[in-house]
Design a protein around this motif. Structure first.
Motif, mmCIF file in Angstrom:
data_model
loop_
_atom_site.group_PDB
_atom_site.id
_atom_site.type_symbol
_atom_site.label_atom_id
_atom_site.label_comp_id
_atom_site.label_asym_id
_atom_site.label_seq_id
_atom_site.Cartn_x
_atom_site.Cartn_y
_atom_site.Cartn_z
ATOM 1 N N ASP A 198 13.930 40.404 -32.708
ATOM 2 C CA ASP A 198 13.615 41.268 -31.494
ATOM 3 C C ASP A 198 13.784 42.576 -31.153
ATOM 4 O O ASP A 198 13.715 43.278 -30.183
ATOM 5 N N CYS A 199 14.561 43.069 -32.422
ATOM 6 C CA CYS A 199 14.733 44.395 -32.303
ATOM 7 C C CYS A 199 13.814 45.494 -32.795
ATOM 8 O O CYS A 199 12.986 45.284 -33.720
ATOM 9 N N ASP A 200 13.615 46.592 -32.198
ATOM 10 C CA ASP A 200 12.656 47.692 -32.519
ATOM 11 C C ASP A 200 13.175 48.528 -33.778
ATOM 12 O O ASP A 200 12.553 48.981 -34.592
ATOM 13 N N ALA A 201 14.591 48.619 -33.902
ATOM 14 C CA ALA A 201 15.198 49.617 -34.748
ATOM 15 C C ALA A 201 16.653 48.987 -35.271
ATOM 16 O O ALA A 201 17.349 48.109 -34.527
ATOM 17 N N VAL A 202 17.095 49.524 -36.377
ATOM 18 C CA VAL A 202 18.438 49.070 -36.702
ATOM 19 C C VAL A 202 19.210 50.437 -36.792
ATOM 20 O O VAL A 202 19.140 51.360 -37.580
ATOM 21 N N VAL A 203 20.586 50.410 -36.034
ATOM 22 C CA VAL A 203 21.502 51.681 -36.407
ATOM 23 C C VAL A 203 22.603 50.889 -37.550
ATOM 24 O O VAL A 203 23.501 50.218 -37.338
ATOM 25 N N LEU A 204 22.352 51.599 -38.698
ATOM 26 C CA LEU A 204 23.036 51.000 -39.612
ATOM 27 C C LEU A 204 24.462 51.254 -39.920
ATOM 28 O O LEU A 204 25.425 50.517 -40.238
ATOM 29 N N SER A 205 24.747 52.511 -39.036
ATOM 30 C CA SER A 205 26.321 52.996 -38.757
ATOM 31 C C SER A 205 26.389 53.631 -37.574
ATOM 32 O O SER A 205 26.054 54.799 -37.512
ATOM 33 N N ALA A 206 27.175 53.159 -36.563
ATOM 34 C CA ALA A 206 27.196 53.787 -35.339
ATOM 35 C C ALA A 206 28.539 54.611 -35.590
ATOM 36 O O ALA A 206 29.419 54.712 -34.617
ATOM 37 N N CYS A 207 28.624 55.494 -36.638
ATOM 38 C CA CYS A 207 29.798 56.177 -37.078
ATOM 39 C C CYS A 207 29.606 57.200 -38.227
ATOM 40 O O CYS A 207 29.298 56.442 -39.012
ATOM 41 N N VAL A 208 29.836 58.276 -37.868
ATOM 42 C CA VAL A 208 29.619 59.323 -39.111
ATOM 43 C C VAL A 208 30.519 59.168 -40.024
ATOM 44 O O VAL A 208 30.532 59.440 -41.214
ATOM 45 N N GLN A 209 31.981 58.372 -39.914
ATOM 46 C CA GLN A 209 32.864 58.163 -40.701
ATOM 47 C C GLN A 209 32.271 57.032 -41.703
ATOM 48 O O GLN A 209 32.871 57.298 -43.071
ATOM 49 N N MET A 210 31.764 56.152 -41.265
ATOM 50 C CA MET A 210 31.412 55.053 -42.132
ATOM 51 C C MET A 210 30.025 55.281 -43.095
ATOM 52 O O MET A 210 29.200 55.692 -42.548
ATOM 53 N N PRO A 211 30.232 55.548 -44.430
ATOM 54 C CA PRO A 211 29.168 55.921 -45.205
ATOM 55 C C PRO A 211 27.997 54.724 -45.117
ATOM 56 O O PRO A 211 28.340 53.870 -45.247
ATOM 57 N N SER A 212 26.908 55.260 -45.306
ATOM 58 C CA SER A 212 25.635 54.448 -44.962
ATOM 59 C C SER A 212 24.449 54.963 -45.671
ATOM 60 O O SER A 212 23.280 54.261 -45.917
ATOM 61 N N LEU A 213 24.294 56.360 -45.902
ATOM 62 C CA LEU A 213 22.979 56.951 -46.429
ATOM 63 C C LEU A 213 22.313 56.282 -47.572
ATOM 64 O O LEU A 213 21.060 56.124 -47.511
ATOM 65 N N ALA A 214 23.315 55.761 -48.635
ATOM 66 C CA ALA A 214 22.418 55.362 -49.793
ATOM 67 C C ALA A 214 22.062 53.996 -49.373
ATOM 68 O O ALA A 214 21.059 53.511 -50.158
ATOM 69 N N ALA A 215 22.194 53.457 -48.362
ATOM 70 C CA ALA A 215 21.760 52.017 -48.025
ATOM 71 C C ALA A 215 20.391 52.112 -47.090
ATOM 72 O O ALA A 215 19.773 51.181 -46.831
ATOM 73 N N VAL A 216 20.246 53.276 -46.410
ATOM 74 C CA VAL A 216 19.154 53.409 -45.528
ATOM 75 C C VAL A 216 17.796 53.030 -45.982
ATOM 76 O O VAL A 216 17.152 52.355 -45.411
ATOM 77 N N SER A 217 17.413 53.475 -47.098
ATOM 78 C CA SER A 217 15.916 53.244 -47.516
ATOM 79 C C SER A 217 15.788 51.880 -47.719
ATOM 80 O O SER A 217 14.802 51.145 -47.608
ATOM 81 N N MET A 218 16.842 51.087 -48.378
ATOM 82 C CA MET A 218 16.909 49.577 -48.708
ATOM 83 C C MET A 218 16.691 48.783 -47.706
ATOM 84 O O MET A 218 16.110 47.806 -47.529
ATOM 85 N N VAL A 219 17.546 49.266 -46.437
ATOM 86 C CA VAL A 219 17.514 48.160 -45.300
ATOM 87 C C VAL A 219 16.109 48.432 -44.708
ATOM 88 O O VAL A 219 15.678 47.612 -44.147
ATOM 89 N N GLU A 220 15.744 49.724 -44.615
ATOM 90 C CA GLU A 220 14.354 49.981 -43.920
ATOM 91 C C GLU A 220 13.259 49.117 -44.806
ATOM 92 O O GLU A 220 12.404 48.351 -44.207
ATOM 93 N N ALA A 221 13.258 49.198 -46.065
ATOM 94 C CA ALA A 221 12.701 48.206 -46.899
ATOM 95 C C ALA A 221 12.690 46.766 -46.696
ATOM 96 O O ALA A 221 11.490 45.845 -46.638
ATOM 97 N N GLU A 222 13.688 46.302 -46.393
ATOM 98 C CA GLU A 222 14.167 44.916 -46.516
ATOM 99 C C GLU A 222 13.581 44.321 -44.946
ATOM 100 O O GLU A 222 12.987 43.281 -44.523
ATOM 101 N N THR A 223 14.103 45.236 -43.862
ATOM 102 C CA THR A 223 13.772 44.691 -42.587
ATOM 103 C C THR A 223 12.359 44.870 -42.124
ATOM 104 O O THR A 223 11.899 44.624 -41.130
ATOM 105 N N ARG A 224 11.685 45.970 -42.637
ATOM 106 C CA ARG A 224 10.611 46.680 -42.133
ATOM 107 C C ARG A 224 10.498 47.187 -40.612
ATOM 108 O O ARG A 224 9.690 47.140 -39.955
ATOM 109 N N LYS A 225 11.819 47.687 -40.475
ATOM 110 C CA LYS A 225 12.057 48.385 -39.273
ATOM 111 C C LYS A 225 12.766 49.792 -39.571
ATOM 112 O O LYS A 225 13.334 49.904 -40.581
ATOM 113 N N PRO A 226 12.579 50.538 -38.473
ATOM 114 C CA PRO A 226 13.268 51.926 -38.441
ATOM 115 C C PRO A 226 14.610 51.865 -38.639
ATOM 116 O O PRO A 226 15.325 50.785 -37.891
#
Length: 233
Positions: free
Chosen positions: A172-200
């Motif tokens: 039921d979510c429109d989007a995923v906030v993969l990291s609600a923290c600039v300290q926690m690394p997440s950039l390398a996973a963004v494209s993968m999670v977008e592809a897997e979830t088909r959500k922004p």
């Protein structure tokens, strides 16, 4: 702030003519607790003053949870105050906060219901959820990694994030906030999670970069920056 935002700006340099320098001033904090966050926020004026000596074109306040721990809507108050510090120092610069940028970024892509992954302990994560909800965004599901040590947050394995998201009910979510923290690394996973979830998918670092580019009146297209940095917003 000192890793993923420069990385995003370097990626932008591969497709656009602008070149960036990155400057930082640190607020001290070792453990991510409400008390230490409040003490850390008290150092933000000093940091803004130091950075304005360099005549920077835009400033970003990195710690999302420090802002959110100070009460609803505090990102507006903080940004206004810190901007005034730069004005008083004779080098005015716009100020964006990761807290405000994340909420604005979610709204920009038209998302009303989101899933949030955060490194914080459960009480702080609940506070973040409440802050986002107060901005008119429904957090349908949240996941707290419960990491209290600030250096351990930075050392969290980005490769774990796709699996964490796959274990959440985000139907039921429109989007995923993969990291609600600039300290926690997440950039390398963004494209993968977008592809897997088909959500922004967006993160605090992506949203802060987006807000900085907007403040500079520059196009917001960054390769690998997910939906928000596609250039469409």
């Amino acid at each position: 702030m000192e890793t993923e935002i420069p990385a995003l700006l370097r990626l932008r340099e591969t497709i656009a003519p602008e070149r960036f320098t990155f400057h930082s001033s640190r607020m001290r904090m070792k453990h991510v607790t409400k008390e230490e966050l409040a003490a850390m926020d008290g150092q933000s004026d000093r940091c803004a003053l130091e950075l304005s000596d360099a005549q920077v074109d835009v400033m970003g306040y990195a710690c999302l949870v420090a802002i959110m721990s100070m009460g609803h809507g505090y990102h507006n108050q903080s940004a206004k105050r810190l901007h005034q510090v730069t004005v008083d120092n004779g080098n005015p610069a716009p100020v964006v906060t990761s807290a405000g940028a994340l909420c604005e970024g979610i709204k920009a892509i038209g998302a009303k219901k989101v899933a949030v992954v955060a490194p914080y302990m459960k009480p702080l994560t609940a506070m973040v959820v409440d802050y986002i909800a107060n901005e008119g965004i429904e957090v349908k599901v949240s996941h707290a990694l419960e990491i209290s040590d600030n250096l351990a947050v930075a050392a969290h394995d980005t490769g774990r994030l796709p699996g964490i998201v796959s274990g959440l009910d985000i139907a039921d979510c429109d989007a995923v906030v993969l990291s609600a923290c600039v300290q926690m690394p997440s950039l390398a996973a963004v494209s993968m999670v977008e592809a897997e979830t088909r959500k922004p998918v967006l993160t605090a670092s992506i949203a802060t970069t987006w807000a900085m580019l907007k403040a500079l009146d520059l196009p917001t297209r960054v390769p690998g920056g997910g939906t928000l940095l596609s250039g469409a917003y």
